[in-house]
Design an enzyme around this catalytic site. Sequence first.
Site, PDB file in Angstrom:
ATOM      1  N   ASP A  43     -19.242  80.983 -11.297  1.00 53.60           N
ATOM      2  CA  ASP A  43     -18.345  80.498 -10.243  1.00 53.60           C
ATOM      3  C   ASP A  43     -19.086  80.723  -8.936  1.00 53.60           C
ATOM      4  O   ASP A  43     -19.355  81.871  -8.551  1.00 53.60           O
ATOM      5  CB  ASP A  43     -17.032  81.299 -10.289  1.00 53.60           C
TER       6      ASP A  43
ATOM      7  N   LYS B 128     -19.567  69.543   4.268  1.00 54.96           N
ATOM      8  CA  LYS B 128     -20.826  68.856   3.978  1.00 54.96           C
ATOM      9  C   LYS B 128     -21.724  68.803   5.228  1.00 54.96           C
ATOM     10  O   LYS B 128     -22.955  68.879   5.112  1.00 54.96           O
ATOM     11  CB  LYS B 128     -20.552  67.460   3.423  1.00 54.96           C
TER      12      LYS B 128
ATOM     13  N   THR C  37     -18.038  59.656 -10.520  1.00 54.88           N
ATOM     14  CA  THR C  37     -18.030  60.835 -11.400  1.00 54.88           C
ATOM     15  C   THR C  37     -16.609  61.365 -11.438  1.00 54.88           C
ATOM     16  O   THR C  37     -15.706  60.842 -10.789  1.00 54.88           O
ATOM     17  CB  THR C  37     -18.952  61.934 -10.840  1.00 54.88           C
TER      18      THR C  37
ATOM     19  N   TYR D  50     -13.398  68.384   3.761  1.00 54.12           N
ATOM     20  CA  TYR D  50     -14.575  68.101   2.925  1.00 54.12           C
ATOM     21  C   TYR D  50     -15.756  67.763   3.826  1.00 54.12           C
ATOM     22  O   TYR D  50     -16.857  68.281   3.668  1.00 54.12           O
ATOM     23  CB  TYR D  50     -14.265  66.929   1.989  1.00 54.12           C
TER      24      TYR D  50
END
Length: 264
Positions: free
Chosen positions: A78, A174, A205, A170
């Site tokens: 993890d 990034k 994906t 998000y």
Amino acid sequence: MAGRLENKVIIITGAGGGLGSEQARLMAKEGAKIVATNLKQDPIIAPDQAEDGLWKNTLSLVDEINQNGGEAIALPLDVTQDQDWINAVNETEKHFGRLDVLSNNAGIYYHAGLLDHTIEKFHQIVNINQLGILLGMKTAIPAMKRVGGGSIINFASIYGIAGAGSSTAYQGTKGAVRLMTKSAAMEFVGDNIRVNAICPGMFDTNLFESSVPKEEWQPLVSMVPMQRFGKPHEIAYGAIFLASDESSFMTGSDLVIDGGYTCP
Ligand SMILES: NC(=O)c1ccc[n+]([C@@H]2O[C@H](COP(=O)([O-])OP(=O)(O)OC[C@H]3O[C@@H](n4cnc5c(N)ncnc54)[C@H](O)[C@@H]3O)[C@@H](O)[C@H]2O)c1
């Protein structure tokens, strides 16, 4: 003929997922020894299962590589847990004798408008996408120093370069990965450790399928000059380049693989 990654020992995080598993397969074909790591239980995708499908994917991926004449082991990791990292790097050195490359690939997506963001989800995505990258670098670098150098590949995104008009948390993680990459690249350049980022565009994906509603796919595809999503091998070949000595004059850079998305 020797492979492009002959005898390099590579840890891949999130190896059970779409981009991680393809890196493992193609890197093994290039002669790398693969340490395929993944979370055993994914709190987002399979909160009620002791071992989720992506960990099982990791185990069957390793079987597949070994059956095809490659060398691979699977380890639970993890990326938010310091001790998991220490165990994984120790196990890698015990099993393969060294660590040359880290593909810091594990990540999650958070598909929500800014007004719908929650503190809990914000902390979760920062922990996995940003802290996970930092802990990986922190634990791998001493092992790389022991063998005279190495290469780290941090997974950022085109959404760390351009705004998307959603998924703000998000995008923040990034963007942070890109700058952490540059900072680490400068700090360890004297140790012969190169640190680069990959910025994928849109790839079909599990990350994408589990979070972006189907009706949003076509409008997204139409924003890509090549008019399609990428395929996992198109990221894997970029990662092979960054992992190999072919990219020996490259550090602190972004490798953008996006079908032209960031051109306009
Ligand atoms: N698919 C895309 O369109 C796309 C675009 C840009 C960037 N990326 C980035 O590429 C990377 C790989 O994404 P993917 O598309 O293969 O997604 P994926 O969902 O198929 O795989 C991600 C993997 O990370 C694992 N993971 C999640 N939390 C973890 C944790 N705490 N510790 C360890 N493993 C954990 C998951 O179990 C999974 O196996 C991610 O960093 C993602 O942000 C993907």
